[in-house]
Design a protein around this motif. Structure first.
Motif, short mmCIF file in Angstrom:
data_model
loop_
_atom_site.label_atom_id
_atom_site.label_comp_id
_atom_site.label_asym_id
_atom_site.label_seq_id
_atom_site.Cartn_x
_atom_site.Cartn_y
_atom_site.Cartn_z
N GLU A 63 0.82 -1.21 0.00
CA GLU A 63 0.00 0.00 0.00
C GLU A 63 0.85 1.26 0.00
N ASP A 64 2.03 1.19 0.63
CA ASP A 64 2.91 2.36 0.73
C ASP A 64 3.89 2.48 -0.45
N GLY A 65 3.76 1.59 -1.43
CA GLY A 65 4.63 1.63 -2.60
C GLY A 65 5.93 0.88 -2.45
N SER A 66 6.16 0.28 -1.29
CA SER A 66 7.39 -0.49 -1.09
C SER A 66 7.21 -1.92 -1.60
N GLY A 91 5.51 -11.37 1.15
CA GLY A 91 6.14 -11.55 2.45
C GLY A 91 5.15 -11.64 3.59
N ALA A 92 5.61 -12.16 4.72
CA ALA A 92 4.75 -12.40 5.87
C ALA A 92 4.06 -11.13 6.37
N ARG A 93 4.78 -10.03 6.44
CA ARG A 93 4.20 -8.80 6.98
C ARG A 93 3.10 -8.22 6.10
N ALA A 94 3.15 -8.48 4.82
CA ALA A 94 2.17 -7.91 3.88
C ALA A 94 1.09 -8.92 3.50
N ASN A 95 1.18 -10.12 4.02
CA ASN A 95 0.24 -11.17 3.64
C ASN A 95 -1.15 -10.89 4.18
N GLY A 96 -2.17 -11.32 3.43
CA GLY A 96 -3.55 -11.20 3.86
C GLY A 96 -4.17 -9.84 3.61
N ARG A 97 -3.53 -9.02 2.81
CA ARG A 97 -4.04 -7.66 2.55
C ARG A 97 -4.55 -7.49 1.11
N GLY A 98 -4.65 -8.57 0.38
CA GLY A 98 -5.15 -8.49 -0.99
C GLY A 98 -4.10 -8.14 -2.02
#
Length: 167
Positions: A63-66, A91-98
């Motif tokens: 979402e933040d462009g990274s 990656g794990a931290r961004a998983n589950g956000r579509g």
């Protein structure tokens, strides 16, 4: 977004951070794979395949462009087949956000509208329900099961095969 060598540090960091999270879904990787240099080599290999017309390596952005993961069209075959396969991870931290769902939607446009391909294939482990939902949300339908298809997490494992057609 197309992958570049400059994405290597971000990818290496995500892979190091997500190593245990991704391990059940990935082939065995050497230690070098998880380093910046290993990711540079991986990206360079992907870009060489891109220049040869057989793959399209992209990164998945959060979402933040990274950089949040990777998605690649692989094994592009022309002629009467006009087909490819797709592989992706987040990656794990961004998983589950579509993000994977959106990335597959975007890479479908690349395959069908920019490359003029007719078909995209994807395979998931039989128990990877999350990835199966990503594919289903993007119009992929199951068309088969491949026994002992890929060596994932050190074992030959069955995969459910999916496809989506351009029309």
């Amino acid at each position: 977004m197309a992958a570049t060598v400059e994405d290597a540090p971000a990818l290496a960091e995500i892979l190091q951070d997500s190593r245990a999270f991704l391990a059940p879904w990935e082939p065995f990787r050497t230690e070098a794979y998880f380093t910046v240099e290993g990711q540079r080599d991986f990206i360079k290999s992907g870009l060489k395949s891109y220049a040869e017309g057989v793959s399209v390596p992209h990164v998945i952005l959060g979402e933040d462009g990274s950089v949040a993961g990777r998605i690649t069209l692989n094994t592009i075959v022309r002629g009467p087949f006009q087909s490819c396969s797709v592989g992706y991870w987040v990656g794990a931290r961004a998983n589950g956000r579509g993000l994977a769902t959106a990335a597959v939607q975007n890479i479908k446009r690349v395959a069908f509208e920019q490359l003029g391909l007719h078909r995209i294939e994807a395979g998931t482990l039989k128990h990877n329900a999350r990835s199966q939902r990503v594919l289903s949300r993007n119009g992929f339908t199951q068309f088969g099961m491949a026994p002992n298809y890929l060596k994932i997490a050190g074992e030959w494992q069955d995969h459910i095969l999916f496809q989506v057609l351009s029309s």
